[in-house]
Design a protein around this motif. Structure first.
Motif, PDB file in Angstrom:
ATOM      1  N   ASP A 145       0.837  -1.193   0.000  1.00  0.00           N
ATOM      2  CA  ASP A 145       0.000   0.000   0.000  1.00  0.00           C
ATOM      3  C   ASP A 145       0.876   1.249   0.000  1.00  0.00           C
ATOM      4  O   ASP A 145       1.934   1.287   0.638  1.00  0.00           O
ATOM      5  CB  ASP A 145      -0.897   0.006   1.239  1.00  0.00           C
ATOM      6  N   GLU A 146       0.454   2.282  -0.717  1.00  0.00           N
ATOM      7  CA  GLU A 146       1.262   3.494  -0.813  1.00  0.00           C
ATOM      8  C   GLU A 146       1.408   4.235   0.512  1.00  0.00           C
ATOM      9  O   GLU A 146       2.287   5.069   0.669  1.00  0.00           O
ATOM     10  CB  GLU A 146       0.751   4.450  -1.901  1.00  0.00           C
ATOM     11  N   PHE A 147       0.553   3.929   1.502  1.00  0.00           N
ATOM     12  CA  PHE A 147       0.718   4.528   2.830  1.00  0.00           C
ATOM     13  C   PHE A 147       2.098   4.175   3.379  1.00  0.00           C
ATOM     14  O   PHE A 147       2.742   4.980   4.035  1.00  0.00           O
ATOM     15  CB  PHE A 147      -0.381   4.026   3.776  1.00  0.00           C
ATOM     16  N   VAL A 148       2.551   2.978   3.094  1.00  0.00           N
ATOM     17  CA  VAL A 148       3.856   2.513   3.559  1.00  0.00           C
ATOM     18  C   VAL A 148       4.929   2.762   2.505  1.00  0.00           C
ATOM     19  O   VAL A 148       6.013   3.250   2.800  1.00  0.00           O
ATOM     20  CB  VAL A 148       3.805   1.010   3.909  1.00  0.00           C
ATOM     21  N   LEU A 149       4.628   2.438   1.259  1.00  0.00           N
ATOM     22  CA  LEU A 149       5.641   2.513   0.208  1.00  0.00           C
ATOM     23  C   LEU A 149       5.933   3.923  -0.263  1.00  0.00           C
ATOM     24  O   LEU A 149       6.984   4.177  -0.833  1.00  0.00           O
ATOM     25  CB  LEU A 149       5.196   1.685  -1.005  1.00  0.00           C
ATOM     26  N   GLY A 150       5.025   4.838  -0.045  1.00  0.00           N
ATOM     27  CA  GLY A 150       5.152   6.174  -0.608  1.00  0.00           C
ATOM     28  C   GLY A 150       6.251   7.032  -0.012  1.00  0.00           C
ATOM     29  O   GLY A 150       6.516   8.122  -0.502  1.00  0.00           O
ATOM     30  N   TYR A 151       6.902   6.573   1.037  1.00  0.00           N
ATOM     31  CA  TYR A 151       7.880   7.399   1.736  1.00  0.00           C
ATOM     32  C   TYR A 151       9.154   6.622   2.019  1.00  0.00           C
ATOM     33  O   TYR A 151       9.109   5.470   2.432  1.00  0.00           O
ATOM     34  CB  TYR A 151       7.299   7.901   3.059  1.00  0.00           C
ATOM     35  N   LYS A 152      10.284   7.277   1.812  1.00  0.00           N
ATOM     36  CA  LYS A 152      11.562   6.658   2.159  1.00  0.00           C
ATOM     37  C   LYS A 152      11.739   6.663   3.678  1.00  0.00           C
ATOM     38  O   LYS A 152      12.175   5.689   4.267  1.00  0.00           O
ATOM     39  CB  LYS A 152      12.709   7.418   1.488  1.00  0.00           C
ATOM     40  N   PRO A 200      11.824  -3.725  10.726  1.00  0.00           N
ATOM     41  CA  PRO A 200      12.137  -5.081  10.247  1.00  0.00           C
ATOM     42  C   PRO A 200      10.943  -6.040  10.297  1.00  0.00           C
ATOM     43  O   PRO A 200      10.927  -7.052   9.598  1.00  0.00           O
ATOM     44  CB  PRO A 200      13.239  -5.556  11.199  1.00  0.00           C
ATOM     45  N   LEU A 201       9.924  -5.716  11.089  1.00  0.00           N
ATOM     46  CA  LEU A 201       8.752  -6.586  11.187  1.00  0.00           C
ATOM     47  C   LEU A 201       7.816  -6.454   9.991  1.00  0.00           C
ATOM     48  O   LEU A 201       7.024  -7.357   9.726  1.00  0.00           O
ATOM     49  CB  LEU A 201       7.994  -6.319  12.487  1.00  0.00           C
ATOM     50  N   ILE A 202       7.888  -5.316   9.292  1.00  0.00           N
ATOM     51  CA  ILE A 202       7.036  -5.180   8.109  1.00  0.00           C
ATOM     52  C   ILE A 202       7.773  -5.530   6.823  1.00  0.00           C
ATOM     53  O   ILE A 202       7.141  -5.739   5.795  1.00  0.00           O
ATOM     54  CB  ILE A 202       6.361  -3.791   8.004  1.00  0.00           C
ATOM     55  N   VAL A 203       9.108  -5.587   6.888  1.00  0.00           N
ATOM     56  CA  VAL A 203       9.914  -6.002   5.738  1.00  0.00           C
ATOM     57  C   VAL A 203      10.976  -6.978   6.252  1.00  0.00           C
ATOM     58  O   VAL A 203      12.147  -6.652   6.347  1.00  0.00           O
ATOM     59  CB  VAL A 203      10.604  -4.807   5.038  1.00  0.00           C
ATOM     60  N   PRO A 204      10.549  -8.183   6.607  1.00  0.00           N
ATOM     61  CA  PRO A 204      11.521  -9.130   7.169  1.00  0.00           C
ATOM     62  C   PRO A 204      12.622  -9.458   6.168  1.00  0.00           C
ATOM     63  O   PRO A 204      12.361  -9.661   4.994  1.00  0.00           O
ATOM     64  CB  PRO A 204      10.683 -10.359   7.503  1.00  0.00           C
ATOM     65  N   GLY A 205      13.854  -9.453   6.643  1.00  0.00           N
ATOM     66  CA  GLY A 205      14.980  -9.737   5.768  1.00  0.00           C
ATOM     67  C   GLY A 205      15.366  -8.558   4.893  1.00  0.00           C
ATOM     68  O   GLY A 205      16.265  -8.664   4.078  1.00  0.00           O
ATOM     69  N   ASN A 206      14.657  -7.442   5.032  1.00  0.00           N
ATOM     70  CA  ASN A 206      14.907  -6.242   4.228  1.00  0.00           C
ATOM     71  C   ASN A 206      14.990  -6.572   2.734  1.00  0.00           C
ATOM     72  O   ASN A 206      15.825  -6.051   2.007  1.00  0.00           O
ATOM     73  CB  ASN A 206      16.176  -5.528   4.700  1.00  0.00           C
ATOM     74  N   ASN A 207      14.094  -7.466   2.297  1.00  0.00           N
ATOM     75  CA  ASN A 207      14.127  -7.958   0.914  1.00  0.00           C
ATOM     76  C   ASN A 207      13.163  -7.228  -0.020  1.00  0.00           C
ATOM     77  O   ASN A 207      12.983  -7.636  -1.160  1.00  0.00           O
ATOM     78  CB  ASN A 207      13.830  -9.458   0.891  1.00  0.00           C
ATOM     79  N   VAL A 227       9.912  -7.085   0.259  1.00  0.00           N
ATOM     80  CA  VAL A 227       8.566  -7.666   0.311  1.00  0.00           C
ATOM     81  C   VAL A 227       7.921  -7.230   1.626  1.00  0.00           C
ATOM     82  O   VAL A 227       8.347  -7.639   2.700  1.00  0.00           O
ATOM     83  CB  VAL A 227       8.599  -9.206   0.195  1.00  0.00           C
ATOM     84  N   PHE A 228       6.900  -6.381   1.510  1.00  0.00           N
ATOM     85  CA  PHE A 228       6.241  -5.814   2.679  1.00  0.00           C
ATOM     86  C   PHE A 228       5.082  -6.689   3.132  1.00  0.00           C
ATOM     87  O   PHE A 228       4.310  -7.170   2.308  1.00  0.00           O
ATOM     88  CB  PHE A 228       5.712  -4.412   2.357  1.00  0.00           C
ATOM     89  N   ARG A 229       4.943  -6.850   4.422  1.00  0.00           N
ATOM     90  CA  ARG A 229       3.799  -7.561   4.989  1.00  0.00           C
ATOM     91  C   ARG A 229       2.602  -6.608   5.070  1.00  0.00           C
ATOM     92  O   ARG A 229       2.774  -5.397   5.216  1.00  0.00           O
ATOM     93  CB  ARG A 229       4.128  -8.060   6.394  1.00  0.00           C
ATOM     94  N   PRO A 230       1.389  -7.154   5.020  1.00  0.00           N
ATOM     95  CA  PRO A 230       0.209  -6.320   5.259  1.00  0.00           C
ATOM     96  C   PRO A 230       0.272  -5.723   6.675  1.00  0.00           C
ATOM     97  O   PRO A 230       0.768  -6.379   7.600  1.00  0.00           O
ATOM     98  CB  PRO A 230      -0.954  -7.301   5.130  1.00  0.00           C
ATOM     99  N   THR A 231      -0.205  -4.504   6.825  1.00  0.00           N
ATOM    100  CA  THR A 231      -0.074  -3.806   8.097  1.00  0.00           C
ATOM    101  C   THR A 231      -1.424  -3.474   8.737  1.00  0.00           C
ATOM    102  O   THR A 231      -2.424  -3.304   8.050  1.00  0.00           O
ATOM    103  CB  THR A 231       0.723  -2.499   7.926  1.00  0.00           C
ATOM    104  N   VAL A 232      -1.394  -3.376  10.059  1.00  0.00           N
ATOM    105  CA  VAL A 232      -2.521  -2.884  10.847  1.00  0.00           C
ATOM    106  C   VAL A 232      -2.168  -1.446  11.212  1.00  0.00           C
ATOM    107  O   VAL A 232      -1.132  -1.202  11.837  1.00  0.00           O
ATOM    108  CB  VAL A 232      -2.738  -3.711  12.132  1.00  0.00           C
TER     109      VAL A 232
END
Length: 113
Positions: free
Chosen positions: A26-33, A45-52, A54-59
């Motif tokens: 979602d752009e709420f997360v991806l839209g900002y560095k 690290p909990l929303i992008v495990p492994g810093n790879n 791939v973002f997890r869905p967020t609450v």
């Protein structure tokens, strides 16, 4: 920081927190560095495990990322499992359950079409 919204947008009452279940990309997360205004750095690290990338869905609770969630299919029934970073309040848990029910209803009705 300036926020723009439609005039007919209803804002939550003071002291209440609106809850959203957002998809992983979602752009709420991806839209900002720099995400420090919506996410404590220690939880990144909990929303992008492994810093790879791939973002997890967020609450999101009151504009802050407060945990992650995932869809689980059990015997043809879709369930939502939410994992808080600290602890969800009773009100937040109740809103998550309501949103999970709407999510499940969407897929139930999609199958009928």
């Amino acid at each position: 920081m300036v926020h723009w919204m439609a005039r007919d947008t209803q804002t939550p009452a003071v002291g209440s927190y609106e809850v959203h279940l957002l998809p992983g990309f979602d752009e709420f997360v991806l839209g900002y560095k720099d995400r420090t205004s919506i996410l404590a750095e220690k939880y990144a690290p909990l929303i992008v495990p492994g810093n790879n990338g791939v973002f997890r869905p967020t609450v999101v609770v009151g504009g802050q990322i407060a945990g992650t969630w995932k869809r689980v299919v059990k015997k043809g029934v879709i369930e939502v499992e939410a994992t808080p970073f600290t602890r969800f309040s009773a009100s937040t848990r109740s809103q998550i359950e309501r949103l999970a029910a709407r999510y499940q209803e969407f897929f139930t009705h999609s199958d009928e079409a």
